[in-house]
Design an enzyme around this catalytic site. Sequence first.
Site, mmCIF file in Angstrom:
data_model
loop_
_atom_site.group_PDB
_atom_site.id
_atom_site.type_symbol
_atom_site.label_atom_id
_atom_site.label_comp_id
_atom_site.label_asym_id
_atom_site.label_seq_id
_atom_site.Cartn_x
_atom_site.Cartn_y
_atom_site.Cartn_z
ATOM 1 N N ASP A 59 0.911 -1.108 0.171
ATOM 2 C CA ASP A 59 0.037 -0.042 0.060
ATOM 3 C C ASP A 59 0.868 1.167 0.015
ATOM 4 O OD1 ASP A 59 -1.801 2.239 0.789
ATOM 5 O OD2 ASP A 59 -2.960 0.831 1.705
ATOM 6 N N VAL A 60 0.443 2.051 -1.004
ATOM 7 C CA VAL A 60 1.434 3.458 -0.999
ATOM 8 C C VAL A 60 1.335 4.341 -0.029
ATOM 9 C CG1 VAL A 60 1.930 3.138 -3.604
ATOM 10 C CG2 VAL A 60 -0.010 4.632 -2.748
ATOM 11 N N ASN A 86 -0.230 6.451 -10.024
ATOM 12 C CA ASN A 86 -1.642 5.835 -10.491
ATOM 13 C C ASN A 86 -2.365 5.222 -9.237
ATOM 14 O OD1 ASN A 86 -3.510 5.036 -12.481
ATOM 15 N ND2 ASN A 86 -2.913 3.165 -11.766
ATOM 16 N N SER A 137 -6.944 13.791 -12.242
ATOM 17 C CA SER A 137 -8.541 13.552 -12.576
ATOM 18 C C SER A 137 -9.197 14.908 -12.886
ATOM 19 C CB SER A 137 -9.259 12.919 -11.538
ATOM 20 O OG SER A 137 -10.706 12.690 -11.974
ATOM 21 N N SER A 139 -11.711 15.398 -12.097
ATOM 22 C CA SER A 139 -12.245 15.596 -10.610
ATOM 23 C C SER A 139 -11.264 16.503 -9.609
ATOM 24 C CB SER A 139 -12.487 14.407 -9.998
ATOM 25 O OG SER A 139 -13.656 13.741 -10.658
ATOM 26 N N TYR A 150 -13.154 12.752 -2.654
ATOM 27 C CA TYR A 150 -12.050 12.277 -3.869
ATOM 28 C C TYR A 150 -11.611 13.508 -4.689
ATOM 29 C CZ TYR A 150 -11.081 9.978 -8.241
ATOM 30 O OH TYR A 150 -10.249 9.556 -9.371
ATOM 31 N N LYS A 154 -7.780 14.528 -5.385
ATOM 32 C CA LYS A 154 -7.308 14.821 -6.753
ATOM 33 C C LYS A 154 -6.838 16.272 -6.852
ATOM 34 C CE LYS A 154 -7.381 10.411 -8.492
ATOM 35 N NZ LYS A 154 -6.067 9.976 -8.683
#
Length: 252
Positions: A59-60, A86, A137, A139, A150, A154
């Site tokens: 997990d990053v 990504n 994104s 978004s 979210y 982003k």
Amino acid sequence: MSHDKVAVVTGAGSGIGAATAKRFARDGFKVVLNGRTESKLSAVAEEIGVENSLVVTGDVSSEAVVENMIAQTIKTYGRLDVVVNNAGVFVGGTIDKLSAADWDKQMNINAKGPFLVTKAALPHLVKTKGSVVNVSSVSGLGGDWGAFAYDASKGAVTLMTKALALDFAPQGVRINAVAPSLTDTEMAEAVMENDEVVSAFANRIAMGRAGKSEEVADVIAFLASEDARFVTGTIVPVDGGLSASNGQPKLG
């Protein structure tokens, strides 16, 4: 074509990440595949050739995982030229319904992850005059209904990209981002199965359809290449023309 360069791709088990890993492999890179599901990463590694790839599961949002990934990259290949941040998650909901845990999950993977990976990779990228390509994104360029957390994550990626580009341009490291709209990936599977939602997107996207992972991967590869050697701090929408609109409805 480069037969000695190395790229790290996070979220490489499916979708844009898998397409990007395959694109870099075709371009002659050794590719380090990161994600949380080893079986998915191994399938991508088999496709591009295990002799051309290294799988590092984790997990990053974990600093220890990220530091290990970069250390394994250098130990195996001796260099690092490109990082593609990504890995991402989406949890929708308005603020009255979204939990703090859901906020943390998105901020940790979508924003903290690129921070940790870029921080760990930068000393090596300075040596190779390499580059970072973040996956933001549309978004991260404007708001959505029911997706404030979210969007915030982003948006953080978008501005982090610009600011880091300023900091590291003098050292020869370029940092850019792509900003996809709806793309036919595993993360968007529920959306893609809803004909009404897909139709609504098609009405807003000038080209009338969702994007394909390979179409985003091609732009990522360009931004990481020598062809983009004078491009840094740029957010490239890969959205079929969605962000070209001012938001007013199509008439007629």
